[in-house]
Design an enzyme around this catalytic site. Sequence first.
Site, mmCIF file in Angstrom:
data_model
loop_
_atom_site.group_PDB
_atom_site.id
_atom_site.type_symbol
_atom_site.label_atom_id
_atom_site.label_comp_id
_atom_site.label_asym_id
_atom_site.label_seq_id
_atom_site.Cartn_x
_atom_site.Cartn_y
_atom_site.Cartn_z
ATOM 1 N N HIS A 1 0.831 -1.210 0.000
ATOM 2 C CA HIS A 1 0.000 0.000 0.000
ATOM 3 C C HIS A 1 0.866 1.260 0.000
ATOM 4 O O HIS A 1 0.682 2.161 -0.836
ATOM 5 C CB HIS A 1 -0.909 -0.015 1.233
ATOM 6 C CG HIS A 1 -1.770 1.209 1.375
ATOM 7 N ND1 HIS A 1 -3.083 1.234 1.021
ATOM 8 C CD2 HIS A 1 -1.487 2.463 1.843
ATOM 9 C CE1 HIS A 1 -3.593 2.441 1.249
ATOM 10 N NE2 HIS A 1 -2.630 3.203 1.755
ATOM 11 N N GLU A 2 1.802 1.343 0.940
ATOM 12 C CA GLU A 2 2.616 2.557 1.044
ATOM 13 C C GLU A 2 3.504 2.745 -0.174
ATOM 14 O O GLU A 2 3.772 3.881 -0.592
ATOM 15 C CB GLU A 2 3.446 2.537 2.330
ATOM 16 C CG GLU A 2 2.624 2.515 3.607
ATOM 17 C CD GLU A 2 1.587 3.637 3.689
ATOM 18 O OE1 GLU A 2 1.790 4.688 3.052
ATOM 19 O OE2 GLU A 2 0.572 3.451 4.380
ATOM 20 N N HIS B 1 1.601 4.567 -2.810
ATOM 21 C CA HIS B 1 1.733 6.019 -2.660
ATOM 22 C C HIS B 1 3.079 6.484 -3.199
ATOM 23 O O HIS B 1 3.175 7.519 -3.878
ATOM 24 C CB HIS B 1 1.630 6.400 -1.190
ATOM 25 C CG HIS B 1 0.253 6.376 -0.617
ATOM 26 N ND1 HIS B 1 -0.815 7.031 -1.191
ATOM 27 C CD2 HIS B 1 -0.236 5.777 0.511
ATOM 28 C CE1 HIS B 1 -1.895 6.851 -0.448
ATOM 29 N NE2 HIS B 1 -1.578 6.093 0.585
ATOM 30 N N HIS C 1 3.112 6.850 -6.838
ATOM 31 C CA HIS C 1 2.382 8.046 -7.246
ATOM 32 C C HIS C 1 3.325 9.258 -7.230
ATOM 33 O O HIS C 1 3.229 10.144 -8.097
ATOM 34 C CB HIS C 1 1.206 8.261 -6.292
ATOM 35 C CG HIS C 1 0.053 9.004 -6.892
ATOM 36 N ND1 HIS C 1 -1.129 9.212 -6.218
ATOM 37 C CD2 HIS C 1 -0.124 9.598 -8.097
ATOM 38 C CE1 HIS C 1 -1.972 9.882 -6.970
ATOM 39 N NE2 HIS C 1 -1.379 10.134 -8.123
#
Length: 684
Positions: free
Chosen positions: A466-467, A470, A473
């Site tokens: 998940h991290e 980010h 992104h």
Amino acid sequence: MSNDASNPLLKSSELFLELPPFADITDADVVPAFEAAMASHLREIDQIATSSEAATFANTIEALERSGQDLDRVAAYFFNIAGTDATDSRMEIEAQIAPKLAAHFDQIRLRSDLWERIKSITSVSGAADEEEAARLLDKTREDFRRAGADLAVGDKAELSRINARLSELATAFGENLLKDTAARAVAISDRSELAGLSDDAIASFAAYAKKAGSDANWLIPLDLPSTPALLADLDNADTRAKLYEASLGRASNGANDNTDIVLEAARLRARRAKLLGFETHADYVIAKETAKTASAARKLIADLAPAAVANAEGEYKRVSDLAGDEPVTGADWPYWERRRKAEEFAVDTEELKNYFELNRVIEDGVFFAAHKLYGIEVKKREDLEGYAPGTTVWEVSQGGGETIGLIVTDYFSRPTKRGGAWMSSFRDQSKLLDRKPVVVNVMNIAETEPGTPVLLTLDEVTTAFHEFGHALHGLLSDVTYPTFSGTNVPRDFVEFPSQINENWALEPSILANYAFHVGTGAPIDADLVEAVKLARTAGEGFATVEYLAACAIDLAWHSLTEEEAAAVTDVDAFEADALAELGLDVANIAPRYRSRYFNHIFAGGYSAGYYSYLWAEVLDADGFDWFIENGGASAAGGAHFREEVLSRGGAIDFTEAYRAFRGRDKDIEPLLVRRGLAGTNAES
């Protein structure tokens, strides 16, 4: 105290991609650097606002984008360090600086001559990217209006006072929570109280006790959510109860009580919303999110609540049947749920950890998936140092060629680290400023003794993916203006790329590259993986209710009018009413966060926005189906997602971007299936 010339924070770093020279910076440098950087930023703004030239996009909007680079550097350094290593000195600095920063930005956004120049600009002709420039002009105007640029002089002064006070309250809330969380770590004197835990886990709690300077033989730190993950493993019911009670009681009494902060913050936010022309803070916040209206966010929660509660009640009956004569409280439910999964699905979560060794998960899982999808290489830079022991710096390149950026990873817990997991940055990508990104991934994994493998739970594996979603992104951003870089997008869209990336954790071609038994070297069995997927679905009732309950609390606080907020005096009663209104007051399920330790909404920028994880999961569940329909983890799929979403940052219309990626508007049905809620009539 350093002067401006010698202060390492006031000049560009000579290290690769301007990675901060952490070893050269002391806490004594920080306040002088902030003061000098704010002063230089105001001089830059003054030049823009008082220019004798007619306002143009280049001399006003682009000039604003170029301004404040010293302040960006100082703030990025300090707030990253303050979150990951919050010493007493740094907490004092944060308390001193936070209200000054709020006042600084108000001084800019409430400046009438600057606002008049911005309003007078009619063209972006000649900009390097006119489409992005037009979006930036619109966004700048919107941001200034939302910041109060059109208010009367007296109202501007009141708004500035409110913003400064809210900044003080947010800092105090976070500091109280950090201190009380550390103080409430559960001390254990008898090893029998830790029955059910592995030798490695027990050793990690002994190491944590030493790190914290405790006299206890073992010290169990608290997780960020209400229900600690460790409850699933502890055989001793009394230890479970102590851990659960400590978790639920955080920041609720004594010197670190956040009660008054919660009440004052809610009142001030409601007052600010009214000043700015909105009925409530939720209306103010969500107007700029992709949900557009607070009622749309509430509807998503209300529509999902009945099915989630029904599922949770069914799950509770099954775990109670398994427990027999033993009572099942909120502290016991995860323990019996684990045993239920072992019995019904042949999934032993403790044994499962043996397939998830930290280094393999990161390098052969997280980084491998990114290479497979986006063609990037992630290599350790032994010559570059992070900001604390245990941090690692990695260079990210395109196919081993052109450097894209750097990522610093900080995975292990420490007593001075804020709880949870997050991504942030030391530097954002921008073509205007010729910058490549330097991003950070932070988690709170228990550190083992040297030479002992660090084994992750499946939740921790998912969090690592998940991290890094980010991080992607930020790393794959390809925009002109820093305002739009990477994760500078609405809260209810920012979680979309990260939640998409979670899915690769159990994707067969990725899993086959990293999930090997730490003892035998055997790959994880395909049947076990399928059982894990089934077992995860089986626990979604509990997970959905605790999450929706936290959303309900968030929206309840921030849907108060100014008059309603003034009348609230009892935090516990207010929470109980908010949960009862939506039928989310389910016995033995605590909200994922309760108000006094809800850092996301009272200190973390998610006020009226905690619903965003669910809103983004609608996009994620539907969006990941696109990958499945188009070849799974493929370079072609990754290129498409990168082009339409990851590279564009905030320089897009988010609904149009999703439509361009998916080929149609979002569909909620995949989310309902994933969470075991299929058959409801929820819409978003």
